[in-house]
Design an enzyme around this catalytic site. Structure first.
Site, PDB file in Angstrom:
ATOM      1  N   GLU A  67       0.861  -1.184   0.000  1.00  0.00           N
ATOM      2  CA  GLU A  67       0.000   0.000   0.000  1.00  0.00           C
ATOM      3  C   GLU A  67       0.901   1.239   0.000  1.00  0.00           C
ATOM      4  O   GLU A  67       1.963   1.228   0.612  1.00  0.00           O
ATOM      5  CB  GLU A  67      -0.899  -0.052   1.256  1.00  0.00           C
ATOM      6  CG  GLU A  67      -1.738   1.154   1.548  1.00  0.00           C
ATOM      7  CD  GLU A  67      -2.641   1.598   0.397  1.00  0.00           C
ATOM      8  OE1 GLU A  67      -3.415   0.795  -0.129  1.00  0.00           O
ATOM      9  OE2 GLU A  67      -2.542   2.792   0.021  1.00  0.00           O
ATOM     10  N   ASP A 117      -7.028   1.789  -8.044  1.00  0.00           N
ATOM     11  CA  ASP A 117      -7.505   3.140  -8.377  1.00  0.00           C
ATOM     12  C   ASP A 117      -7.933   3.161  -9.840  1.00  0.00           C
ATOM     13  O   ASP A 117      -7.169   2.781 -10.721  1.00  0.00           O
ATOM     14  CB  ASP A 117      -6.395   4.160  -8.114  1.00  0.00           C
ATOM     15  CG  ASP A 117      -6.239   4.458  -6.630  1.00  0.00           C
ATOM     16  OD1 ASP A 117      -7.063   3.965  -5.827  1.00  0.00           O
ATOM     17  OD2 ASP A 117      -5.289   5.169  -6.266  1.00  0.00           O
ATOM     18  N   LYS A 121     -10.796   9.181 -15.978  1.00  0.00           N
ATOM     19  CA  LYS A 121     -10.650  10.136 -17.092  1.00  0.00           C
ATOM     20  C   LYS A 121      -9.621   9.626 -18.094  1.00  0.00           C
ATOM     21  O   LYS A 121      -8.551   9.150 -17.688  1.00  0.00           O
ATOM     22  CB  LYS A 121     -10.191  11.496 -16.553  1.00  0.00           C
ATOM     23  CG  LYS A 121     -11.259  12.204 -15.769  1.00  0.00           C
ATOM     24  CD  LYS A 121     -10.800  13.573 -15.344  1.00  0.00           C
ATOM     25  CE  LYS A 121     -11.895  14.220 -14.519  1.00  0.00           C
ATOM     26  NZ  LYS A 121     -11.406  15.264 -13.630  1.00  0.00           N
ATOM     27  N   ASP A 153     -14.831  -1.981 -10.322  1.00  0.00           N
ATOM     28  CA  ASP A 153     -16.197  -1.558 -10.638  1.00  0.00           C
ATOM     29  C   ASP A 153     -16.217  -0.769 -11.949  1.00  0.00           C
ATOM     30  O   ASP A 153     -17.276  -0.292 -12.347  1.00  0.00           O
ATOM     31  CB  ASP A 153     -16.754  -0.674  -9.506  1.00  0.00           C
ATOM     32  CG  ASP A 153     -15.975   0.608  -9.373  1.00  0.00           C
ATOM     33  OD1 ASP A 153     -14.724   0.549  -9.383  1.00  0.00           O
ATOM     34  OD2 ASP A 153     -16.598   1.683  -9.275  1.00  0.00           O
ATOM     35  N   THR A 184     -13.703  -6.836   0.496  1.00  0.00           N
ATOM     36  CA  THR A 184     -12.786  -5.734   0.803  1.00  0.00           C
ATOM     37  C   THR A 184     -13.644  -4.545   1.271  1.00  0.00           C
ATOM     38  O   THR A 184     -14.872  -4.543   1.094  1.00  0.00           O
ATOM     39  CB  THR A 184     -11.969  -5.310  -0.436  1.00  0.00           C
ATOM     40  OG1 THR A 184     -12.820  -4.539  -1.298  1.00  0.00           O
ATOM     41  CG2 THR A 184     -11.412  -6.493  -1.202  1.00  0.00           C
ATOM     42  N   GLU A 187     -15.288  -3.030  -1.763  1.00  0.00           N
ATOM     43  CA  GLU A 187     -16.296  -3.952  -2.294  1.00  0.00           C
ATOM     44  C   GLU A 187     -17.584  -3.868  -1.467  1.00  0.00           C
ATOM     45  O   GLU A 187     -18.690  -3.906  -2.026  1.00  0.00           O
ATOM     46  CB  GLU A 187     -15.720  -5.371  -2.222  1.00  0.00           C
ATOM     47  CG  GLU A 187     -16.512  -6.425  -2.935  1.00  0.00           C
ATOM     48  CD  GLU A 187     -15.720  -7.731  -2.995  1.00  0.00           C
ATOM     49  OE1 GLU A 187     -14.760  -7.915  -2.228  1.00  0.00           O
ATOM     50  OE2 GLU A 187     -16.090  -8.572  -3.833  1.00  0.00           O
TER      51      GLU A 187
HETATM   52  C1  LIG Z   1      -9.767   1.930  -4.410  1.00  0.00           C
HETATM   53  S1  LIG Z   1      -8.711   1.549  -3.091  1.00  0.00           S
HETATM   54  C2  LIG Z   1      -9.056  -0.187  -2.792  1.00  0.00           C
HETATM   55  C3  LIG Z   1      -8.486  -0.658  -1.479  1.00  0.00           C
HETATM   56  C4  LIG Z   1      -8.774  -2.127  -1.163  1.00  0.00           C
HETATM   57  N1  LIG Z   1      -8.117  -2.989  -2.115  1.00  0.00           N
HETATM   58  C5  LIG Z   1     -10.245  -2.371  -1.152  1.00  0.00           C
HETATM   59  O1  LIG Z   1     -10.750  -2.987  -2.108  1.00  0.00           O
HETATM   60  O2  LIG Z   1     -10.900  -1.954  -0.196  1.00  0.00           O
HETATM   61  C6  LIG Z   1      -7.146   1.456  -3.916  1.00  0.00           C
HETATM   62  C7  LIG Z   1      -6.010   1.330  -2.928  1.00  0.00           C
HETATM   63  O3  LIG Z   1      -4.802   1.105  -3.639  1.00  0.00           O
HETATM   64  C8  LIG Z   1      -3.815   2.001  -3.178  1.00  0.00           C
HETATM   65  N2  LIG Z   1      -2.963   2.241  -4.332  1.00  0.00           N
HETATM   66  C9  LIG Z   1      -3.313   2.831  -5.494  1.00  0.00           C
HETATM   67  N3  LIG Z   1      -2.296   2.806  -6.360  1.00  0.00           N
HETATM   68  C10 LIG Z   1      -1.276   2.171  -5.717  1.00  0.00           C
HETATM   69  C11 LIG Z   1       0.047   1.838  -6.095  1.00  0.00           C
HETATM   70  N4  LIG Z   1       0.516   2.146  -7.305  1.00  0.00           N
HETATM   71  N5  LIG Z   1       0.823   1.219  -5.185  1.00  0.00           N
HETATM   72  C12 LIG Z   1       0.353   0.903  -3.951  1.00  0.00           C
HETATM   73  N6  LIG Z   1      -0.894   1.201  -3.554  1.00  0.00           N
HETATM   74  C13 LIG Z   1      -1.701   1.819  -4.418  1.00  0.00           C
HETATM   75  C14 LIG Z   1      -4.576   3.236  -2.729  1.00  0.00           C
HETATM   76  O4  LIG Z   1      -3.838   3.998  -1.818  1.00  0.00           O
HETATM   77  C15 LIG Z   1      -5.800   2.589  -2.102  1.00  0.00           C
HETATM   78  O5  LIG Z   1      -5.599   2.248  -0.759  1.00  0.00           O
END
Ligand SMILES: C[S@@+](CC[C@H](N)C(=O)[O-])C[C@H]1O[C@@H](n2cnc3c(N)ncnc32)[C@H](O)[C@@H]1O
Length: 215
Positions: A67, A117, A121, A153, A184, A187
């Site tokens: 993370e 993430d 866009k 999603d 998660t 989710e």
């Molecule tokens: C949309 S959240 C989903 C978190 C978790 N997997 C869930 O489903 O509840 C995306 C997570 O990935 C982390 N994240 C995004 N890009 C990342 C990267 N390149 N390296 C490490 N973490 C990343 C973000 O900080 C965030 O906590």
């Protein structure tokens, strides 16, 4: 194989956070987890809800969360410590770097990439984690027949990943309706909102060696 319960109790959050001795060499996973066991990695593990639920369900397996946000690392470490889960480590780093440089070749049983993430866009699509380079690095890190599980999603991200996967050395397992994984945090919200969730489970296949091709 050692059972997780054999580890000493009194695990504290700072022991869950993995701070590598060397950020430029592959991790020594057996040393880090203090035992040999299959390793699953949760890329972008967020607050660690899924990671710790999986670790509780599977004490015979090791779980590494990756993370990039410090606050979420703290949440994940706190959850693992409160649940006294010695089979969890959490690493503050960027996922693509970790998969490319820190996960040893053929070392990981399952890579989970759950709700990465989305960068919806178009001009931000290049920030998305999944690319052909990422898939090649994930393929290297996975053990033979290892799996990469993806959920999102975002339908256009999903379609883009499927296209990249079709051109990679992964095979889509297609039929995985019986999977029963903990939810998660993201989710949970999507399910509550009735949002569609798109899933992919890719299995590593290895190109034939010269010897096998000659048979
Ligand atoms: C949309 S959240 C989903 C978190 C978790 N997997 C869930 O489903 O509840 C995306 C997570 O990935 C982390 N994240 C995004 N890009 C990342 C990267 N390149 N390296 C490490 N973490 C990343 C973000 O900080 C965030 O906590």
């Amino acid at each position: 194989m050692t059972d997780a319960n054999e580890y000493s109790s009194g695990l504290i959050a700072s022991e869950v956070e993995l701070v590598p001795e060397n950020y430029f060499a592959p991790l020594d996973l057996q040393k880090i987890f203090r035992r040999p066991a299959p390793v699953e990695v949760d890329l972008g593990c967020g607050d660690g809800r899924f990671l710790t639920a999986m670790a509780g369900r599977h004490p015979d397996r090791n779980f590494l969360g990756i993370e990039r946000l410090v606050g979420r690392i703290r949440s994940a470490c706190g959850k693992a410590a409160r649940a006294q889960l010695p089979n969890v480590r959490v690493l503050l780093i960027e996922s693509a770097y970790a998969v490319e440089y820190l996960l040893p070749p053929a070392s990981i049983d399952v890579l989970h990439l759950l709700f990465p993430d989305p960068w919806p866009k178009k001009r931000h699509h290049r920030r998305r984690l999944v690319s052909s380079d990422f898939l090649a690095a994930a393929h290297r890190a996975l053990a033979p027949a290892g799996r990469l599980r993806i959920a999102t999603d975002q339908v256009d991200y999903f379609q883009a990943i499927r296209q990249l996967a079709a051109a990679s050395e992964f095979r889509d397992e297609v039929d995985y309706g019986t999977d029963n994984f903990p939810l998660t945090t993201f989710e949970k919200h999507f399910v509550a909102a009735g949002a569609p969730i798109y899933r992919l489970r890719l299995r590593k296949v290895s190109p034939p060696t010269k010897a096998s091709a000659a048979q």
